[in-house]
Design an enzyme around this catalytic site. Structure first.
Site, mmCIF file in Angstrom:
data_model
loop_
_atom_site.group_PDB
_atom_site.id
_atom_site.type_symbol
_atom_site.label_atom_id
_atom_site.label_comp_id
_atom_site.label_asym_id
_atom_site.label_seq_id
_atom_site.Cartn_x
_atom_site.Cartn_y
_atom_site.Cartn_z
ATOM 1 N N SER A 1 88.788 20.191 61.452
ATOM 2 C CA SER A 1 87.408 19.374 61.054
ATOM 3 C C SER A 1 87.326 18.951 59.954
ATOM 4 O O SER A 1 88.573 18.705 58.850
ATOM 5 C CB SER A 1 86.830 20.376 60.954
ATOM 6 N N ILE B 1 92.279 13.739 83.143
ATOM 7 C CA ILE B 1 92.692 13.665 82.356
ATOM 8 C C ILE B 1 92.986 11.953 82.065
ATOM 9 O O ILE B 1 93.965 11.585 82.896
ATOM 10 C CB ILE B 1 93.573 15.039 81.693
ATOM 11 N N ASP C 1 86.673 13.574 70.434
ATOM 12 C CA ASP C 1 85.793 14.624 69.061
ATOM 13 C C ASP C 1 84.609 14.046 69.136
ATOM 14 O O ASP C 1 84.520 12.598 69.097
ATOM 15 C CB ASP C 1 86.550 14.121 68.324
ATOM 16 N N HIS D 1 85.700 18.745 69.341
ATOM 17 C CA HIS D 1 86.099 18.855 68.016
ATOM 18 C C HIS D 1 87.346 20.237 67.781
ATOM 19 O O HIS D 1 86.411 21.047 67.454
ATOM 20 C CB HIS D 1 84.650 18.956 67.537
#
Length: 558
Positions: A205, A285, A445, A481
């Site tokens: 981050s 996925i 994210d 995230h």
């Protein structure tokens, strides 16, 4: 001769750690330091380092069992500050630090543990980032340092008032890292009587952003760097935060109610219908992001409710479709000029972290960061969950967004894009000459676009055909995230970095598993599901004839 490897979680076994301690951990490492200070002897006067003050040096006993990220060995913990001063706003500032020095078994190496959010507190003093949740750098024998970014926080991680001081802005952006790193190395050298042989940085981050600062501004200080879900061009990402909040508000004034869980589940199901099997496996996925961008059409693939029909999980309202399409397209001016990046259509948007960012952190952190830390001049301090925060994002104009983040004046002589940006993101000569950069980014994210990171890396490769020799990117399908999402979100990225630096073994794949704490794991997935993360631009595809969709061994990167 360089080699490539596949890395598996938990690769740093207790046996391997013991071997490292016995032999010194690698070329140039020190098994038994020639001199070691007593912890109580670590004082400001004894270190005699310009600008550095020691507040405390405490011998800390070992705690916890092996194999836990929260466990640690006996060590000397030194806390203090660098460059104490009074800001132009009258507040006291300093670069606070916390350094942990193993009492025994130091492996001869240095580890900078990255920061987070708006800083203001020590984020990860043990060095857990990128180690897969099973250990930490201190337990592996590293001397670990971390910083508060040059200011203290007064609002639980949402205090941007430091942005009213220009030096505090620069410290937060890059200078705390650049100032503390050489000083922390000197502390390590004085404590053990020998300089560290290797230096590493890891963070996610804002810590990922600092990893990019390490790679672009301070590459001479590090041998290996990990930048996870990095806030590249972070002020531009804040424009996207405000843009997203404005779009959600067109659906419902209470943005938390703009999209119900069933609405996002509908979108995810339609993405999967068009993109899941592109890699040969219908497994929940999406690894082929490039293929999905072509295959999935939000406008036609997600049904729109008839007029007067309430969304019920089978369709979205017209206003919901308009808002979500705008969010994923990224912020633009009224003339259509792109201000940030678009976003990957990924089924991981059903993750709890995705909604938390979009409906809580975006309207608060976006307004606070933009108004107080990025804008020149800054506005009066904005508190979280305040009328001022709401008013700021409601009245923010996309057409003047770049004026705010590129602006300067006589007091704030560096723009936000200056102190937060990589000086030359496509030209990294110091990194190329000395170190290695491993970047990872979740494709779901919600705050920093993985498309933005992938675009940078593609341009770096286009400019320098040797880029993969010093920088590699790994996308994590479905991950939110820094973790969570419908993803195999737990992996050890640090072991491959060390092997790349110290053995010349460049990583092609890293094997990831479903994190033990991942509440977003679909019920149909095995708790031991694993997948290869692939060095970009490759992605995982099902091997010919393979049938076990729970095992990384069934997939290959291509």
């Amino acid at each position: 001769m360089n080699q490539t490897k596949t890395y598996f979680p938990g690769a740093l076994s207790l046996v391997a750690i013991g071997a490292l301690s016995a032999c010194g951990g690698g070329d140039g490492d020190v098994a038994t330091p020639p001199v070691q200070m007593a912890c109580a002897s670590v004082t400001t006067a004894a270190l005699n380092l310009s600008g550095l003050a020691v507040a405390s040096a405490v011998s800390t006993a070992a705690s916890g069992a092996g194999g836990l990220a929260s466990s640690y060995p006996a060590h000397c913990q030194v806390k203090g500050a660098v460059n104490q001063r009074t800001g132009i706003d009258g507040k006291s500032y300093a670069i606070g630090y916390d350094i942990r020095l193993p009492a025994s078994g130091w492996n001869g190496k240095f580890f900078y543990s990255g920061d987070g959010g708006l800083d203001g507190a020590i984020n990860d003093p043990l060095g857990t980032s990128a180690l897969g949740g099973k250990t930490n750098a201190l337990s592996l024998g590293y001397a670990v340092v971390s910083s508060d970014g040059g200011h203290t926080d007064g609002a639980g991680g949402l205090d941007g008032s430091f942005g009213l001081d220009p030096q505090a802005r620069a410290d937060y952006g890059y200078n705390a890292l650049g100032t503390l790193t050489p000083l922390a190395k000197k502390i390590v050298t004085q404590f053990y009587g020998v300089a560290p042989s290797r230096a590493y940085y890891t963070g996610c981050s804002k810590g990922g952003h600092s990893g990019l600062m390490a790679a672009s501004r301070f590459a001479d200080q590090f041998d290996g760097i990990i930048a996870g879900n990095p806030g590249m061009d972070l002020p531009k990402a804040s424009i996207a935060q405000i843009h997203d909040t404005q779009q959600f508000a067109t659906v419902n004034a209470n943005i938390a109610n703009a999209f119900a869980a069933k609405d996002l589940a509908l979108v995810a199901s339609k993405i999967l219908a068009k993109c899941d099997a592109l890699d040969g496996a219908a497994d929940g996925i999406v690894t082929d992001q490039a293929g999905c961008k072509t295959a999935f059409n939000f406008s036609t693939d997600v049904p729109q409710c008839a007029t007067g029909v309430t969304p019920d999980g089978t369709c979205l309202s017209a206003v919901q479709k308009t808002a979500l399409a705008a969010v994923f397209a990224g912020p633009k001016t009224s003339a259509g000029d792109v201000l940030y990046a678009d976003w990957a259509w990924d089924p991981g948007l059903v993750g709890g972290g995705w909604s938390f960012w979009k409906t809580f952190l975006n309207p608060n952190l976006g307004a606070i960061a933009m108004g107080n830390v990025w804008a020149t001049p800054p506005v009066a301090p904005i508190g979280p969950m305040s009328a001022a925060a709401t008013s700021y994002w409601q009245n923010f104009k996309m057409d003047t967004a770049y004026t705010a983040i590129y602006g300067t004046n006589a007091t704030f002589t560096q723009s936000a894009m200056d102190f937060m940006g990589m000086p030359d993101p496509l030209n990294l000569p110091a990194l190329k000459a000395k170190g290695k950069l491993l970047v990872y980014h979740g494709t779901a994210d919600p705050v920093f676009s993985s498309n933005h990171t992938a675009s940078w890396y593609s341009r770096l490769q286009a400019k320098d055909t040797a880029a993969a020799s010093y920088a590699r990117l790994f996308l994590v399908p479905g991950m939110n995230h820094c973790g969570g999402g419908t993803a195999t979100d737990s992996f050890d990225a640090f072991t491959p970095l060390v092997d790349w630096v110290e053995k010349g073994s460049a990583p092609d794949t890293i094997v990831a598993t479903v994190g033990a704490g991942n509440a977003d794991k679909p019920a149909a997935w095995s708790s031991t599901r694993s997948r290869p993360l692939c060095a970009y631009p490759k992605h995982a595809v099902l091997r010919s004839g393979a049938t076990d969709l729970e095992s990384a061994a069934s997939f290959v990167c291509q």
